[in-house]
Design a protein around this motif. Structure first.
Motif, PDB file in Angstrom:
ATOM      1  N   UNK A  83       0.797  -1.336  -0.049  1.00 58.77           N
ATOM      2  CA  UNK A  83      -0.006   0.065   0.012  1.00 58.77           C
ATOM      3  C   UNK A  83       0.677   1.180  -0.022  1.00 58.77           C
ATOM      4  N   UNK A  84       1.821   1.045   0.754  1.00 62.56           N
ATOM      5  CA  UNK A  84       2.540   2.328   0.804  1.00 62.56           C
ATOM      6  C   UNK A  84       3.940   2.690  -0.368  1.00 62.56           C
ATOM      7  N   UNK A  85       3.971   1.519  -0.998  1.00 61.35           N
ATOM      8  CA  UNK A  85       4.918   1.521  -2.183  1.00 61.35           C
ATOM      9  C   UNK A  85       6.248   1.065  -1.972  1.00 61.35           C
ATOM     10  N   UNK A  86       6.393   0.817  -0.641  1.00 61.94           N
ATOM     11  CA  UNK A  86       7.823   0.361  -0.059  1.00 61.94           C
ATOM     12  C   UNK A  86       8.415  -1.042  -0.750  1.00 61.94           C
ATOM     13  N   UNK A  87       7.278  -1.876  -0.940  1.00 61.48           N
ATOM     14  CA  UNK A  87       7.851  -3.200  -1.489  1.00 61.48           C
ATOM     15  C   UNK A  87       7.983  -3.199  -3.062  1.00 61.48           C
ATOM     16  N   UNK A  88       7.387  -2.103  -3.836  1.00 63.30           N
ATOM     17  CA  UNK A  88       7.513  -1.969  -5.186  1.00 63.30           C
ATOM     18  C   UNK A  88       8.978  -1.098  -5.231  1.00 63.30           C
ATOM     19  N   UNK A  89       9.420  -0.287  -4.352  1.00 59.29           N
ATOM     20  CA  UNK A  89      10.767   0.233  -4.382  1.00 59.29           C
ATOM     21  C   UNK A  89      11.874  -1.011  -4.133  1.00 59.29           C
ATOM     22  N   UNK A  90      11.474  -1.687  -3.083  1.00 63.85           N
ATOM     23  CA  UNK A  90      12.329  -2.944  -2.607  1.00 63.85           C
ATOM     24  C   UNK A  90      12.771  -3.939  -3.926  1.00 63.85           C
ATOM     25  N   UNK A  91      11.607  -4.245  -4.454  1.00 65.14           N
ATOM     26  CA  UNK A  91      11.728  -4.817  -5.674  1.00 65.14           C
ATOM     27  C   UNK A  91      12.484  -4.363  -6.912  1.00 65.14           C
ATOM     28  N   UNK A  92      12.380  -3.009  -6.828  1.00 65.39           N
ATOM     29  CA  UNK A  92      13.087  -2.121  -8.082  1.00 65.39           C
ATOM     30  C   UNK A  92      14.605  -2.048  -7.753  1.00 65.39           C
ATOM     31  N   UNK A  93      14.859  -2.055  -6.357  1.00 64.73           N
ATOM     32  CA  UNK A  93      16.373  -2.020  -5.822  1.00 64.73           C
ATOM     33  C   UNK A  93      16.960  -3.353  -6.285  1.00 64.73           C
ATOM     34  N   UNK A  94      16.088  -4.478  -5.869  1.00 62.58           N
ATOM     35  CA  UNK A  94      16.591  -5.698  -5.979  1.00 62.58           C
ATOM     36  C   UNK A  94      16.863  -6.315  -7.567  1.00 62.58           C
ATOM     37  N   UNK A  95      16.108  -5.741  -8.338  1.00 64.37           N
ATOM     38  CA  UNK A  95      16.244  -5.878  -9.772  1.00 64.37           C
ATOM     39  C   UNK A  95      17.657  -5.505 -10.359  1.00 64.37           C
ATOM     40  N   UNK A  96      18.048  -4.120  -9.914  1.00 66.73           N
ATOM     41  CA  UNK A  96      19.136  -3.401 -10.225  1.00 66.73           C
ATOM     42  C   UNK A  96      20.370  -4.123  -9.747  1.00 66.73           C
ATOM     43  N   UNK A  97      20.403  -4.788  -8.202  1.00 63.06           N
ATOM     44  CA  UNK A  97      21.424  -5.540  -7.929  1.00 63.06           C
ATOM     45  C   UNK A  97      21.505  -6.838  -8.726  1.00 63.06           C
ATOM     46  N   UNK A  98      20.478  -7.265  -8.942  1.00 58.43           N
ATOM     47  CA  UNK A  98      20.519  -8.551  -9.678  1.00 58.43           C
ATOM     48  C   UNK A  98      21.018  -8.556 -10.922  1.00 58.43           C
ATOM     49  N   UNK A  99      20.770  -7.388 -11.591  1.00 56.92           N
ATOM     50  CA  UNK A  99      21.094  -7.265 -13.092  1.00 56.92           C
ATOM     51  C   UNK A  99      22.617  -7.080 -13.259  1.00 56.92           C
ATOM     52  N   UNK A 100      23.203  -6.238 -12.261  1.00 55.00           N
ATOM     53  CA  UNK A 100      24.570  -5.944 -11.960  1.00 55.00           C
ATOM     54  C   UNK A 100      25.233  -7.172 -11.801  1.00 55.00           C
ATOM     55  N   UNK A 101      24.538  -8.075 -10.923  1.00 51.88           N
ATOM     56  CA  UNK A 101      25.488  -9.239 -10.585  1.00 51.88           C
ATOM     57  C   UNK A 101      25.348 -10.232 -11.879  1.00 51.88           C
ATOM     58  N   UNK A 102      24.268 -10.425 -12.563  1.00 53.32           N
ATOM     59  CA  UNK A 102      23.964 -11.101 -13.683  1.00 53.32           C
ATOM     60  C   UNK A 102      25.064 -10.749 -14.734  1.00 53.32           C
ATOM     61  N   UNK A 103      25.152  -9.508 -14.910  1.00 49.59           N
ATOM     62  CA  UNK A 103      26.160  -9.423 -16.189  1.00 49.59           C
ATOM     63  C   UNK A 103      27.635  -9.521 -15.684  1.00 49.59           C
ATOM     64  N   UNK A 104      28.054  -9.413 -14.471  1.00 41.43           N
ATOM     65  CA  UNK A 104      29.274  -9.741 -14.055  1.00 41.43           C
ATOM     66  C   UNK A 104      29.756 -11.046 -13.862  1.00 41.43           C
ATOM     67  N   UNK A 105      28.655 -11.956 -13.553  1.00 37.38           N
ATOM     68  CA  UNK A 105      28.620 -13.419 -13.611  1.00 37.38           C
ATOM     69  C   UNK A 105      28.750 -13.956 -14.966  1.00 37.38           C
ATOM     70  N   UNK A 106      28.139 -13.342 -15.785  1.00 34.11           N
ATOM     71  CA  UNK A 106      28.293 -13.961 -17.413  1.00 34.11           C
ATOM     72  C   UNK A 106      29.433 -13.727 -18.013  1.00 34.11           C
ATOM     73  N   UNK A 107      29.880 -12.240 -17.680  1.00 36.70           N
ATOM     74  CA  UNK A 107      31.173 -11.905 -18.206  1.00 36.70           C
ATOM     75  C   UNK A 107      32.448 -12.745 -17.551  1.00 36.70           C
ATOM     76  N   UNK A 108      32.421 -12.940 -16.163  1.00 35.54           N
ATOM     77  CA  UNK A 108      33.404 -13.875 -15.571  1.00 35.54           C
ATOM     78  C   UNK A 108      33.239 -15.049 -16.186  1.00 35.54           C
ATOM     79  N   UNK A 109      32.224 -15.743 -16.492  1.00 39.56           N
ATOM     80  CA  UNK A 109      32.088 -17.190 -16.801  1.00 39.56           C
ATOM     81  C   UNK A 109      32.868 -16.971 -18.198  1.00 39.56           C
TER      82      UNK A 109
END
Length: 447
Positions: free
Chosen positions: A336-362
């Motif tokens: 209701x207060x939007x904090x879950x959406x903000x949290x999911x947006x933060x996670x998506x940014x973090x995971x996207x960065x990790x994903x790119x680093x992982x694929x490049x490293x592999x």
């Protein structure tokens, strides 16, 4: 004086909270004693004041200190009950500090929205909870969830179509009761528990591949698949394929169970919709918070077609939901207060960065010996390896050197596979751990 190890993998706020907790338990800090102010402690330790605040908030949540307006933080009068852990429990807790975990063995809850959760919990306490909740779960939560599903999955449902469950096993039992089928088609591969649960209901199971011809697997009245991001091969259905499948389901009066437990994050341009969008009266939809708030939360939700609402109420109205209404209302407030959406947006940014680093490293580590399959969604990457070594051997070598990767052979019913794949999850590994872990695997595996 508190000691901070800046090289430790344990977050600084957690180091502070653990040391203060130890001082309180040992009696070095007595009841009602005021703690050092956040500003002073931050200056003494040369760290951010927000880090100290987070440590104090953790101690408040755990019941060791309290905060009074204009009086700062002080030790509570009565400490929470403390159960001393066994040596095994302590060992299991701290072994993960030296573990590079590409398979979600232990949920670190690194980005858990602790402050937002606490604020939503305080609001929930002011709202109050009814003594017995409805069979399909807390109404306020279902209202918020219906809005959330429309925004994120293009699923338009009423709160009465949503049933809050403890996990997929409970959801499967409800579906079986509502549809009453003797056979089910299950997509292969799939997480083992989602495959095995049907046998406990004496239901015959037929297995099929996600892109098999519809006529080869649609004989049973109901089928189970994961249209967004199939574990463990990352396969999925395109929008066109979903629309085509929906038309066939409607024409043949068949049902689909869409299991969506790793489709929250989408690193592609087009949105991730649901089969229920195209065949609302022929689809059951299940999801949970495993990839966001943590699998230990044990709160899932099942969306049922409107045609089954009255049957559900008739069969289950005498069995009120036992899923934590406390936690349901907290999540509702965060929606209701939007904090879950903000949290999911933060996670998506973090995971996207990790994903790119992982694929490049592999790719840097294994070159042409490795390729990636599946979609650009979810919290895991599927790697196809060109090697004579078995997947089991590669996983064992990694484990012996404190690196956990995914051997998912048991997820396939029709094996062995003609190729070798290993799954790498990005949920529990930081970027520095990814780089270190893949460099080690490059030497250990020697592909």
């Amino acid at each position: 004086m508190l000691a901070i190890d800046r090289d430790s993998s344990t977050p600084i706020f957690q180091q502070i909270s653990e040391q203060i907790q130890q001082e309180i338990v040992a009696g070095s800090l007595s009841a009602h004693q005021t703690l050092t102010s956040t500003r002073t402690l931050a200056q003494d330790l040369d760290i951010s004041r927000n880090t100290v605040r987070r440590a104090y908030e953790q101690l408040i949540i755990e019941g060791f200190i309290e905060s009074k307006p204009k009086a700062g933080y002080r030790v509570v009068a009565h400490l929470p009950s403390i159960v001393h852990q066994s040596e095994t429990a302590i060992q299991n807790r701290y072994i993960y500090k030296n573990l590079i975990d590409f398979m979600e063995t232990f949920d670190k809850l690194e980005f858990f929205p602790q402050k937002d959760w606490s604020r939503a919990e305080q609001k929930m306490k002011l709202q109050g909870l009814q003594h017995v909740q409805p069979a399909n779960g807390d109404l306020d939560y279902r209202i918020q969830l219906s809005t959330f599903l429309k925004r994120t999955k293009q699923i338009e449902v009423t709160p009465d179509q949503i049933v809050i469950v403890s996990g997929f096993n409970e959801a499967a039992g409800i579906i079986h009761t509502l549809v009453d089928f003797e056979a089910v088609s299950v997509v292969d591969p799939l997480a083992p528990n989602a495959q095995e649960i049907w046998k406990t209901m004496n239901v015959n199971v037929n297995f099929f591949k996600l892109h098999d011809d519809y006529q080869t697997w649609s004989k049973p009245p109901i089928s189970l698949l994961t249209a967004n991001h199939t574990f463990p091969n990352g396969n999925f259905l395109t929008t066109t394929e979903r629309q085509s499948l929906a038309k066939k389901l409607i024409a043949d009066h068949k049902y689909i169970i869409e299991l969506d437990t790793d489709g929250t994050f989408n690193f592609e341009d087009h949105p991730s919709d649901s089969l229920m969008t195209y065949a609302p009266e022929n689809s059951f939809y299940y999801s949970n918070y495993d990839d966001t708030l943590g699998s230990s939360l044990c709160i899932g939700f099942l969306v049922i077609p409107t045609k089954f609402q009255s049957k559900f109420q008739r069969l289950y109205q005498s069995f009120p939901s036992r899923v934590s209404q406390w936690q349901q209302r907290i999540i509702a407030n965060m929606m209701a207060d939007g904090s879950l959406t903000a949290y999911l947006r933060k996670l998506e940014n973090v995971y996207n960065q990790r994903r790119k680093v992982l694929m490049t490293s592999l790719k840097m580590a294994f070159g042409e010996k490795i390729n990636f399959i599946g979609s650009n969604r979810g919290t895991f990457i599927v790697s196809k390896l060109d090697t004579d070594k078995s997947v089991k051997m590669l996983c064992q070598i990694a484990k012996e050197h404190h690196i956990i990767v995914g051997d998912v052979d048991r997820s396939w019913q029709k094996g062995p596979l003609p190729y070798k794949i290993i799954v790498f999850s990005i949920r529990q590994v930081r970027i520095d751990e990814i780089k270190i872990g893949i460099r080690k695997l490059s030497k250990l595996w020697n592909l």
